[in-house]
Design a protein around this motif. Sequence first.
Motif, PDB file in Angstrom:
ATOM      1  N   THR A   1     -13.244   4.809  -7.118  1.00 58.50           N
ATOM      2  CA  THR A   1     -12.553   5.988  -6.769  1.00 58.50           C
ATOM      3  C   THR A   1     -12.672   7.280  -7.688  1.00 58.50           C
ATOM      4  O   THR A   1     -12.532   8.389  -7.564  1.00 58.50           O
ATOM      5  CB  THR A   1     -11.055   5.954  -6.346  1.00 58.50           C
ATOM      6  OG1 THR A   1     -10.925   4.932  -5.632  1.00 58.50           O
ATOM      7  CG2 THR A   1     -10.483   6.996  -5.843  1.00 58.50           C
ATOM      8  N   HIS A  50       0.621   4.184  -2.807  1.00 56.02           N
ATOM      9  CA  HIS A  50       0.546   5.654  -2.407  1.00 56.02           C
ATOM     10  C   HIS A  50       1.775   6.566  -2.650  1.00 56.02           C
ATOM     11  O   HIS A  50       1.476   7.643  -3.357  1.00 56.02           O
ATOM     12  CB  HIS A  50       0.552   5.894  -0.832  1.00 56.02           C
ATOM     13  CG  HIS A  50      -0.676   5.140  -0.181  1.00 56.02           C
ATOM     14  ND1 HIS A  50      -0.708   4.890   0.991  1.00 56.02           N
ATOM     15  CD2 HIS A  50      -1.994   5.075  -0.629  1.00 56.02           C
ATOM     16  CE1 HIS A  50      -1.895   4.178   1.418  1.00 56.02           C
ATOM     17  NE2 HIS A  50      -2.675   4.450   0.184  1.00 56.02           N
ATOM     18  N   ALA A  98       1.279   9.532  -5.625  1.00 57.99           N
ATOM     19  CA  ALA A  98       1.490  10.880  -5.052  1.00 57.99           C
ATOM     20  C   ALA A  98       2.489  11.523  -5.422  1.00 57.99           C
ATOM     21  O   ALA A  98       2.582  12.836  -5.622  1.00 57.99           O
ATOM     22  CB  ALA A  98       1.710  10.715  -3.375  1.00 57.99           C
ATOM     23  N   LEU A 147      -5.324   1.347   1.660  1.00 58.73           N
ATOM     24  CA  LEU A 147      -5.327   2.428   0.697  1.00 58.73           C
ATOM     25  C   LEU A 147      -6.004   3.540   1.070  1.00 58.73           C
ATOM     26  O   LEU A 147      -7.063   3.597   1.541  1.00 58.73           O
ATOM     27  CB  LEU A 147      -5.794   1.952  -0.758  1.00 58.73           C
ATOM     28  CG  LEU A 147      -4.905   0.780  -1.444  1.00 58.73           C
ATOM     29  CD1 LEU A 147      -5.702   0.248  -2.704  1.00 58.73           C
ATOM     30  CD2 LEU A 147      -3.581   0.917  -1.313  1.00 58.73           C
ATOM     31  N   ASP A 148      -5.363   4.815   0.906  1.00 55.43           N
ATOM     32  CA  ASP A 148      -5.905   5.905   1.236  1.00 55.43           C
ATOM     33  C   ASP A 148      -6.651   6.680  -0.173  1.00 55.43           C
ATOM     34  O   ASP A 148      -6.127   6.935  -0.997  1.00 55.43           O
ATOM     35  CB  ASP A 148      -4.929   7.209   1.535  1.00 55.43           C
ATOM     36  CG  ASP A 148      -5.228   8.582   1.943  1.00 55.43           C
ATOM     37  OD1 ASP A 148      -6.521   8.703   1.517  1.00 55.43           O
ATOM     38  OD2 ASP A 148      -4.566   9.068   2.738  1.00 55.43           O
ATOM     39  N   ARG A 149      -7.878   6.473  -0.030  1.00 54.80           N
ATOM     40  CA  ARG A 149      -8.818   6.480  -1.271  1.00 54.80           C
ATOM     41  C   ARG A 149      -8.643   8.198  -1.562  1.00 54.80           C
ATOM     42  O   ARG A 149      -8.610   8.336  -2.788  1.00 54.80           O
ATOM     43  CB  ARG A 149     -10.219   6.335  -1.279  1.00 54.80           C
ATOM     44  CG  ARG A 149     -11.123   6.315  -2.462  1.00 54.80           C
ATOM     45  CD  ARG A 149     -12.360   5.962  -2.275  1.00 54.80           C
ATOM     46  NE  ARG A 149     -12.476   4.629  -1.438  1.00 54.80           N
ATOM     47  CZ  ARG A 149     -12.641   3.273  -2.266  1.00 54.80           C
ATOM     48  NH1 ARG A 149     -12.523   3.380  -3.635  1.00 54.80           N
ATOM     49  NH2 ARG A 149     -12.739   2.306  -1.623  1.00 54.80           N
ATOM     50  N   ASN A 160      -4.776  12.266  -7.016  1.00 53.07           N
ATOM     51  CA  ASN A 160      -3.574  12.257  -7.786  1.00 53.07           C
ATOM     52  C   ASN A 160      -3.828  11.251  -8.895  1.00 53.07           C
ATOM     53  O   ASN A 160      -3.321  10.190  -8.970  1.00 53.07           O
ATOM     54  CB  ASN A 160      -2.372  11.747  -7.008  1.00 53.07           C
ATOM     55  CG  ASN A 160      -1.868  12.976  -6.017  1.00 53.07           C
ATOM     56  OD1 ASN A 160      -1.159  13.968  -6.419  1.00 53.07           O
ATOM     57  ND2 ASN A 160      -2.476  12.954  -4.650  1.00 53.07           N
ATOM     58  N   ALA A 205       0.734  -1.104  -0.003  1.00 51.74           N
ATOM     59  CA  ALA A 205      -0.038  -0.003  -0.031  1.00 51.74           C
ATOM     60  C   ALA A 205       0.840   1.214  -0.021  1.00 51.74           C
ATOM     61  O   ALA A 205       0.560   2.125  -0.739  1.00 51.74           O
ATOM     62  CB  ALA A 205      -1.011  -0.070   1.162  1.00 51.74           C
ATOM     63  N   ALA A 206       2.121   1.254   0.624  1.00 53.76           N
ATOM     64  CA  ALA A 206       2.839   2.322   0.738  1.00 53.76           C
ATOM     65  C   ALA A 206       3.452   2.547  -0.535  1.00 53.76           C
ATOM     66  O   ALA A 206       3.446   3.949  -1.220  1.00 53.76           O
ATOM     67  CB  ALA A 206       4.007   2.106   1.814  1.00 53.76           C
ATOM     68  N   LEU A 220      -6.066  10.280  -1.048  1.00 55.60           N
ATOM     69  CA  LEU A 220      -4.960  10.658  -1.731  1.00 55.60           C
ATOM     70  C   LEU A 220      -4.805  10.203  -3.133  1.00 55.60           C
ATOM     71  O   LEU A 220      -4.188  10.951  -4.014  1.00 55.60           O
ATOM     72  CB  LEU A 220      -3.774   9.866  -1.155  1.00 55.60           C
ATOM     73  CG  LEU A 220      -2.325   9.974  -1.417  1.00 55.60           C
ATOM     74  CD1 LEU A 220      -1.319   9.713  -0.270  1.00 55.60           C
ATOM     75  CD2 LEU A 220      -2.033   8.998  -2.386  1.00 55.60           C
ATOM     76  N   ILE A 221      -5.230   8.981  -3.227  1.00 55.19           N
ATOM     77  CA  ILE A 221      -5.273   8.572  -5.037  1.00 55.19           C
ATOM     78  C   ILE A 221      -6.236   9.409  -5.577  1.00 55.19           C
ATOM     79  O   ILE A 221      -6.105   9.739  -6.824  1.00 55.19           O
ATOM     80  CB  ILE A 221      -5.680   6.960  -4.875  1.00 55.19           C
ATOM     81  CG1 ILE A 221      -4.477   6.376  -4.315  1.00 55.19           C
ATOM     82  CG2 ILE A 221      -5.928   6.506  -6.318  1.00 55.19           C
ATOM     83  CD1 ILE A 221      -4.770   4.796  -3.967  1.00 55.19           C
TER      84      ILE A 221
END
Length: 356
Positions: free
Chosen positions: A132, A77, A81, A104-106, A112, A73-74, A108-109
Motif C-alpha cells: 500500500t 479500518h 481512520a 481491507l480497504d486499501r 491514513n 478488518a473493521a 482508506l489505509i
Amino acid sequence: MTARTLPGMTTISYPPKPSPGDRIAVISAGAGLPGLLPRPFELGLERLRKEYDLVPVEYPATRKMGSTPQERAADIHAAFADPDIKAVIASIGGDDQITVLPFLDRELIRANPKPFFGMSDNTNLLAFLRNTGIVGYHGATVMCELGRPGAMHPQTADSLRAALFTSGAYELKPAERWNDINRDWADPATFEAEPETRPAAGWTWVNADRVVEGRSWGGCLEILGWLLMADREIPRDLAEFDGGVLLLETSEEMPSANEVFWTLRNMGERALLQRFSALLMGRAKTWSFERPNGPEEAARYAADQREAVLRAMRMYAPTTPIVFDVDFGHTDPQLVIPYGGLVRVDGPDRRITVTY
C-alpha cells in the motif's frame, strides 16, 4: 477492495511517528488471545502507558476470541481512520490473519498512513501495508515483548523506543544472551521473575564480502508460504524486490528442516530468492510446549535449519550475503526491523543498520 496480486512498482514511504502522550491503537488482527490470557496483555498495556507514555486504545475485537475476519478488518479500518490515533500495535499473532486481507480497504489505509508494529501472523498486514506504500515495523507485540515477565529485555525496549519515536539510522547489535523457552501465561508465578537466558554465539555471516542496502520484505516463513500459496500480496512484477533485503524467521510451530528447504526452494523456483541483495535469517526458535527440546536437541534443530537455508541459497542465490541468528523473530530479545524500510548490511564490518 480485495487484496489480490498487485501490479507494478510501489512507492513506499515512512508514516509520521507518534509522540509521547499520543494515543496508540491496540488491535488483534490475528487471535483475540488478550481475552483468554489477560495477564501479559495488561502488563503490556501498563508498559505502553508508563514506560512509553502512550495511551493504548482497544477495539471491539481486541479481546474477542473467535472474532470474524470482517470484525477484525473493521478494527483495522477504525484504527487507521481515526486522526487521534498515531500508531497501531498488534496484541499478538495468530494463524488466520490471511482471511482478513480480502476485507481491507486499501485506499482508506493509504489515505491514513500510520506506523504498525507486529510480527508472526502479522506478516500478512505488514506485507499489505508495504504494498500500500507504507513502511511497517516487524516486531514488538503487546503480549509477547511488552508483556515479558519481570521486565522488557533492554535491547527490545530500546529498539522499540527508537522505532516508535525517532527517524534515521539505528544499528542492530547481536544479543549477548537470549531465550526461547516460554512459561505458562496462565500461571501467576510466571510473572514473578524475568525469563532465564543463555549465552548467545553472535551472528554468523556468509558471503560477507560487500555492503548492500535495500528495502526489506519477508517475515515469518510459514506465513509467507501461505501468502505465496494463496497468491496474496505478492507483486506481479517481482522486480519490486530487486536489491532488497529478505527477512526470514520461523515460529513456535518449528517447521522441519525439510519444510524450510521446500519453502525456500519454491521461492527460488518462483525467481524470488535471486532478487534480494541479502538475507537476514532470524534466530531459530528451538523450543515449544509441544516440543520441549533439551540443549542438544535444540542445537541440532537450529543447525539443521541453517543447513536447509544454505542448501536452498546455494541452489538459487549462491553469492548472496546471509546473516544467521539475527534477533528479530520468535526469540527473546526481539529487535524491531522496518518492513519496507531501509536495511544496510555491511559484510566487511559485520554491521547491520536499519532506518527507522
